[in-house]
Design an enzyme around this catalytic site. Structure first.
Site, PDB file in Angstrom:
ATOM      1  N   HIS A   2       0.882  -1.174   0.000  1.00 49.45           N
ATOM      2  CA  HIS A   2       0.000   0.000   0.000  1.00 49.45           C
ATOM      3  C   HIS A   2       0.920   1.225   0.000  1.00 49.45           C
ATOM      4  O   HIS A   2       2.026   1.177   0.564  1.00 49.45           O
ATOM      5  CB  HIS A   2      -0.843  -0.032   1.280  1.00 49.45           C
ATOM      6  N   ASP A  42       3.264  -3.800   7.930  1.00 45.35           N
ATOM      7  CA  ASP A  42       1.999  -3.105   7.741  1.00 45.35           C
ATOM      8  C   ASP A  42       0.877  -4.128   7.941  1.00 45.35           C
ATOM      9  O   ASP A  42       0.642  -4.980   7.081  1.00 45.35           O
ATOM     10  CB  ASP A  42       1.976  -2.517   6.321  1.00 45.35           C
ATOM     11  N   GLN A  52      -4.388  -4.746   6.876  1.00 44.76           N
ATOM     12  CA  GLN A  52      -5.372  -5.719   6.364  1.00 44.76           C
ATOM     13  C   GLN A  52      -5.307  -7.035   7.123  1.00 44.76           C
ATOM     14  O   GLN A  52      -6.146  -7.917   6.911  1.00 44.76           O
ATOM     15  CB  GLN A  52      -5.138  -5.977   4.863  1.00 44.76           C
ATOM     16  N   LYS A  96     -10.787  -0.490  10.237  1.00 43.97           N
ATOM     17  CA  LYS A  96     -10.974  -1.656   9.358  1.00 43.97           C
ATOM     18  C   LYS A  96     -11.361  -2.897  10.150  1.00 43.97           C
ATOM     19  O   LYS A  96     -11.568  -3.959   9.584  1.00 43.97           O
ATOM     20  CB  LYS A  96      -9.681  -1.935   8.575  1.00 43.97           C
ATOM     21  N   CYS A 116      -4.712   2.549  -3.766  1.00 47.37           N
ATOM     22  CA  CYS A 116      -3.468   3.028  -3.137  1.00 47.37           C
ATOM     23  C   CYS A 116      -2.347   2.012  -3.290  1.00 47.37           C
ATOM     24  O   CYS A 116      -1.515   1.854  -2.383  1.00 47.37           O
ATOM     25  CB  CYS A 116      -3.675   3.356  -1.654  1.00 47.37           C
TER      26      CYS A 116
HETATM   27  N1  PLP Z   1      -1.861  -0.401   4.596  1.00 47.51           N
HETATM   28  C1  PLP Z   1      -2.787  -1.164   3.997  1.00 47.51           C
HETATM   29  C2  PLP Z   1      -2.413  -2.537   3.533  1.00 47.51           C
HETATM   30  C3  PLP Z   1      -4.083  -0.676   3.828  1.00 47.51           C
HETATM   31  O1  PLP Z   1      -5.005  -1.431   3.225  1.00 47.51           O
HETATM   32  C4  PLP Z   1      -4.380   0.623   4.275  1.00 47.51           C
HETATM   33  C5  PLP Z   1      -5.718   1.212   4.051  1.00 47.51           C
HETATM   34  O2  PLP Z   1      -6.384   0.938   3.097  1.00 47.51           O
HETATM   35  C6  PLP Z   1      -3.372   1.371   4.916  1.00 47.51           C
HETATM   36  C7  PLP Z   1      -2.125   0.827   5.050  1.00 47.51           C
HETATM   37  C8  PLP Z   1      -3.634   2.747   5.439  1.00 47.51           C
HETATM   38  O3  PLP Z   1      -4.583   2.686   6.449  1.00 47.51           O
HETATM   39  P1  PLP Z   1      -5.270   4.039   6.983  1.00 47.51           P
HETATM   40  O4  PLP Z   1      -5.952   4.631   5.797  1.00 47.51           O
HETATM   41  O5  PLP Z   1      -6.239   3.554   7.998  1.00 47.51           O
HETATM   42  O6  PLP Z   1      -4.201   4.893   7.527  1.00 47.51           O
END
Ligand code: PLP
Length: 399
Positions: free
Chosen positions: A111, A188, A191, A214, A351
């Site tokens: 992401h 990260d 998910q 999420k 993203c």
């Molecule tokens: N990392 C991953 C794999 C994500 O799916 C997301 C959000 O879609 C993020 C980071 C960023 O999360 P947030 O928008 O809650 O900061």
């Protein structure tokens, strides 16, 4: 399960297949937010009056619950604005100890929030980003990871579960191998946390980031888990109120963990709700959540795979996400028709632009299932996808 989520009471026909973007919030979590505003409404960690002391106690209870839930110590739980904020903080904390030429391992599966903070450090201080070669289907394998790991690797920053393809990377082995060469690991988990039991001790990672919104929790709140011994050595990235111990005209000392990394007034209502979120997930059981999400996803996948017009990018794996397109149709066109039918599905690059370049597509359609979906959601979704294919064929958009 839908009865636990007020939004479905007001939107009875909604088919919500965008939980990978944000999940629905149960009444229990909403009640905890209201509880703060109705019964406390004060700041924490500062006042000595009862309301402030009780609010502070509730915040620390939430922190303890989260720590226990992910196998960590309370001192290792830093409240942030979300996963993106946590991941940016990691890069900023490490900026001071990284040197030009140091290698940071990332991947095209990331992401943007995992990848961009280190891309920025490449520009700012001359670290070198190294990409794990992906398998043809976009997976990260241990063999491919070993090809890029070396004594020059100082940081390994990878995603636990892909937000587009749903792949679960074997981060435990990656962390073990990274530590053999002395690298710091940042995972990260945005998910992973909605679907998997997390255990920081077992993973042994240095950093782990996730968001509450999420996983049936409040927006605007994330966690940065960091190993105590490492956090103690690192400096805060934001300075201001409440994170300091003693301030003079030309010096500052910082508070103990985790407070030195929490500047200013925290999102207190959301922190109240984070404790309720952990209770909620624990009552349902994360294994049951994952089993039901995968079951529904697989029901939909089985039918989609029967359609020649559909291309699925992640068919050979167990996850709650289907990433697909109608061949020759832009994902935005499909999701617009789905939206007209009250079916919420996401289109675009989610993203994760480098991943879409890798897959040689400009965009994909992402249907993400969660445990509150049901079989009628699956059949409504399939029905509209099939009707859309027929419609596009009739108007000559596809052959
Ligand atoms: N990392 C991953 C794999 C994500 O799916 C997301 C959000 O879609 C993020 C980071 C960023 O999360 P947030 O928008 O809650 O900061």
């Amino acid at each position: 399960m839908k009865e636990l989520f007020p939004v479905f009471k007001k939107n009875k026909d909604l088919v919500y297949l965008d939980s990978a973007a944000s999940s629905m919030k149960p009444q229990k979590v909403i009640d905890a937010i209201n509880d703060y505003y109705l019964n406390y409404s004060v700041n924490i960690e500062r006042g000595v009056y009862n309301l402030a002391l009780n609010a502070t106690k509730r915040v620390e209870e939430s922190r303890k619950k989260i720590a226990e839930y992910i196998g960590a110590n309370s001192k290792e739980i830093i409240f942030t604005r979300g996963a993106s904020n946590s991941l940016n903080m990691v890069a900023l904390m490490l900026k001071k100890i990284l040197k030009p030429g140091d290698e940071v391992i990332t991947s095209e599966l990331e992401h943007h929030s995992s990848f961009l903070p280190f891309l920025n450090l490449q520009k700012e201080i001359g670290i070198k980003l190294v990409f794990v070669p992906l398998e043809a289907d976009g997976r990260i394998t241990i063999d491919n990871f070993k090809k890029v790991l070396s004594n020059k690797t100082k940081v390994v920053a990878l995603t636990h579960v892909s937000n587009v393809l749903g792949y679960k990377t074997d981060v435990k082995e990656i962390i073990r191998l990274s530590h053999e060469v002395g690298a710091i690991t940042s995972i990260d988990g945005a998910q992973a946390s909605p679907h998997m039991k997390l255990d920081m001790k077992d993973l042994d990672t240095d950093f782990y980031s996730f968001s509450f919104h999420k996983m049936c929790g409040p927006t605007g709140l994330g966690i940065l888990y960091g190993k105590k011994e490492l956090l103690e050595k690192l400096d805060p990235v934001e300075l201001g109120g409440e994170m300091n111990d003693e301030v003079t005209k030309n010096s500052v000392t910082y508070k103990d963990l985790p407070y030195k990394f929490e500047t200013g007034t925290m999102p207190i209502a959301e922190i109240f709700a984070s404790g309720a979120t952990i209770d909620f997930l624990s009552e349902i059981g994360i294994e049951n959540i994952e089993k039901e999400s995968i079951r529904l996803r697989n029901l939909a996948l089985k039918e989609l795979l029967k359609l020649d017009e559909i291309e699925v990018y992640n068919k050979n794996q167990e996850s709650s996400i289907i990433a697909f397109n109608i061949k020759g149709v832009h994902s935005h066109d499909l999701v617009s028709v789905l939206a007209e039918n009250n079916i919420a599905v996401r289109a675009g690059h989610h993203c994760a632009e480098p991943l879409h370049r890798f897959l040689k597509i400009s965009a994909s359609t992402r249907a993400s299932f969660y445990f509150y979906n049901d079989e009628s959601d699956v059949s409504k979704f399939l029905d509209v996808v099939k009707k859309t294919i027929s419609f596009f064929r009739e108007v000559g958009y596809i052959d």
